[in-house]
Motif scaffolding. Sequence first.
Motif, PDB file in Angstrom:
ATOM      1  N   THR A   1      25.444   9.962  35.103  1.00  0.00           N
ATOM      2  CA  THR A   1      25.971  11.317  35.089  1.00  0.00           C
ATOM      3  C   THR A   1      24.865  12.185  34.499  1.00  0.00           C
ATOM      4  O   THR A   1      23.783  11.682  34.178  1.00  0.00           O
ATOM      5  N   MET A   2      25.115  13.486  34.349  1.00  0.00           N
ATOM      6  CA  MET A   2      24.072  14.377  33.851  1.00  0.00           C
ATOM      7  C   MET A   2      24.697  15.624  33.253  1.00  0.00           C
ATOM      8  O   MET A   2      25.611  16.215  33.845  1.00  0.00           O
ATOM      9  N   ALA A   3      24.224  16.011  32.078  1.00  0.00           N
ATOM     10  CA  ALA A   3      24.729  17.217  31.432  1.00  0.00           C
ATOM     11  C   ALA A   3      24.400  18.438  32.288  1.00  0.00           C
ATOM     12  O   ALA A   3      23.297  18.560  32.821  1.00  0.00           O
ATOM     13  N   GLY A   4      25.375  19.321  32.431  1.00  0.00           N
ATOM     14  CA  GLY A   4      25.155  20.559  33.159  1.00  0.00           C
ATOM     15  C   GLY A   4      25.273  20.460  34.659  1.00  0.00           C
ATOM     16  O   GLY A   4      25.069  21.462  35.366  1.00  0.00           O
ATOM     17  N   ARG A   5      25.585  19.275  35.180  1.00  0.00           N
ATOM     18  CA  ARG A   5      25.739  19.112  36.630  1.00  0.00           C
ATOM     19  C   ARG A   5      27.051  18.392  36.903  1.00  0.00           C
ATOM     20  O   ARG A   5      27.311  17.330  36.347  1.00  0.00           O
ATOM     21  N   GLN A   6      27.873  18.964  37.779  1.00  0.00           N
ATOM     22  CA  GLN A   6      29.144  18.350  38.118  1.00  0.00           C
ATOM     23  C   GLN A   6      28.920  17.073  38.931  1.00  0.00           C
ATOM     24  O   GLN A   6      27.942  16.965  39.688  1.00  0.00           O
ATOM     25  N   LEU A   7      29.848  16.138  38.773  1.00  0.00           N
ATOM     26  CA  LEU A   7      29.737  14.889  39.526  1.00  0.00           C
ATOM     27  C   LEU A   7      29.680  15.148  41.022  1.00  0.00           C
ATOM     28  O   LEU A   7      28.932  14.491  41.744  1.00  0.00           O
ATOM     29  N   SER A   8      30.466  16.088  41.488  1.00  0.00           N
ATOM     30  CA  SER A   8      30.494  16.381  42.922  1.00  0.00           C
ATOM     31  C   SER A   8      29.135  16.862  43.416  1.00  0.00           C
ATOM     32  O   SER A   8      28.717  16.544  44.534  1.00  0.00           O
ATOM     33  N   ARG A   9      28.421  17.602  42.576  1.00  0.00           N
ATOM     34  CA  ARG A   9      27.087  18.078  42.949  1.00  0.00           C
ATOM     35  C   ARG A   9      26.096  16.921  42.972  1.00  0.00           C
ATOM     36  O   ARG A   9      25.272  16.810  43.903  1.00  0.00           O
ATOM     37  N   ILE A  10      26.150  16.052  41.960  1.00  0.00           N
ATOM     38  CA  ILE A  10      25.260  14.897  41.930  1.00  0.00           C
ATOM     39  C   ILE A  10      25.495  14.031  43.164  1.00  0.00           C
ATOM     40  O   ILE A  10      24.555  13.598  43.835  1.00  0.00           O
ATOM     41  N   ARG A  11      26.769  13.788  43.460  1.00  0.00           N
ATOM     42  CA  ARG A  11      27.121  12.973  44.622  1.00  0.00           C
ATOM     43  C   ARG A  11      26.588  13.589  45.911  1.00  0.00           C
ATOM     44  O   ARG A  11      25.976  12.898  46.739  1.00  0.00           O
ATOM     45  N   GLN A  12      26.799  14.888  46.098  1.00  0.00           N
ATOM     46  CA  GLN A  12      26.401  15.535  47.336  1.00  0.00           C
ATOM     47  C   GLN A  12      24.889  15.509  47.534  1.00  0.00           C
ATOM     48  O   GLN A  12      24.394  15.246  48.628  1.00  0.00           O
ATOM     49  N   GLU A  13      24.156  15.773  46.459  1.00  0.00           N
ATOM     50  CA  GLU A  13      22.700  15.756  46.587  1.00  0.00           C
ATOM     51  C   GLU A  13      22.189  14.345  46.856  1.00  0.00           C
ATOM     52  O   GLU A  13      21.233  14.158  47.606  1.00  0.00           O
ATOM     53  N   ALA A  14      22.839  13.346  46.264  1.00  0.00           N
ATOM     54  CA  ALA A  14      22.457  11.963  46.537  1.00  0.00           C
ATOM     55  C   ALA A  14      22.750  11.607  47.996  1.00  0.00           C
ATOM     56  O   ALA A  14      21.952  10.929  48.655  1.00  0.00           O
ATOM     57  N   LEU A  15      23.898  12.071  48.510  1.00  0.00           N
ATOM     58  CA  LEU A  15      24.226  11.838  49.918  1.00  0.00           C
ATOM     59  C   LEU A  15      23.213  12.505  50.834  1.00  0.00           C
ATOM     60  O   LEU A  15      22.828  11.943  51.865  1.00  0.00           O
ATOM     61  N   ASN A  16      22.782  13.705  50.464  1.00  0.00           N
ATOM     62  CA  ASN A  16      21.814  14.429  51.283  1.00  0.00           C
ATOM     63  C   ASN A  16      20.486  13.683  51.405  1.00  0.00           C
ATOM     64  O   ASN A  16      19.785  13.814  52.416  1.00  0.00           O
ATOM     65  N   LEU A  17      20.150  12.900  50.406  1.00  0.00           N
ATOM     66  CA  LEU A  17      18.903  12.136  50.449  1.00  0.00           C
ATOM     67  C   LEU A  17      18.951  11.030  51.494  1.00  0.00           C
ATOM     68  O   LEU A  17      17.930  10.682  52.083  1.00  0.00           O
TER      69      LEU A  17
END
Length: 221
Positions: free
Chosen positions: A179-195
């Motif tokens: 996880t990461m401070a200041g970033r929502q899980l949904s955002r982390i997930r979406q950017e990872a999917l985009n990769l």
Amino acid sequence: MVARPNGIDLTIGQEHAPPDSRSLSQSSIDPAVESGRRSFLRGLGGLFLGAGAAIAAPAILTAPADAAPVSAPRRQLSFVSLHTNEKLKITYFANGAYDRSALKDVNHMLRDWRTGEVGSMDPKLLDLLFHLRQRLRTEEPFQVISGYRCPKTNAMLTSKSEGVATKSLHMEGKAIDITMAGRQLSRIRQEALNLRLGGVGIYSRSGFVHVDTGRVRQWGV
């Protein structure tokens, strides 16, 4: 924070109690990771003790990877462990090659925190994280729930929860839960999917995203 000759900053915290511990020390957690830690703690029991969290079956994405290769001449990552409080900021790639000494430090940082066993993390996983942090536009460290996982630990978790794969890529050093401070899980997930560089799973109730360098697929809600 201790300066290391190869550009590493490493702060060592104390190991927590055995895996049946249900809480993390309030006084020992870095304030910068407190918000992500609280979300993690709310879901920890459900994941590791098999509380019956609903997890969707993985969906395999057949589209080819479209992410550009990581070409930065220097690649740096930062981690903080939510279990041991260790911190690591490291340049793992420079001068056209992976730094073997730095990779050893990463392996130690991402070891199985329950047993202390050190695995060998896939450099491609580090590149995935490097690329992911670029997309997230942040210098915040990745907050690590699980990196390498030895077979004994994986077997224990499998017996506790249906959400843990019997042949988990964690055992091969090819997966990490973050996880990461200041970033929502949904955002982390979406950017990872985009990769499109591997598998991506979101565990909203437990407060983390799983990424790996296996085949491209996704799961979780």
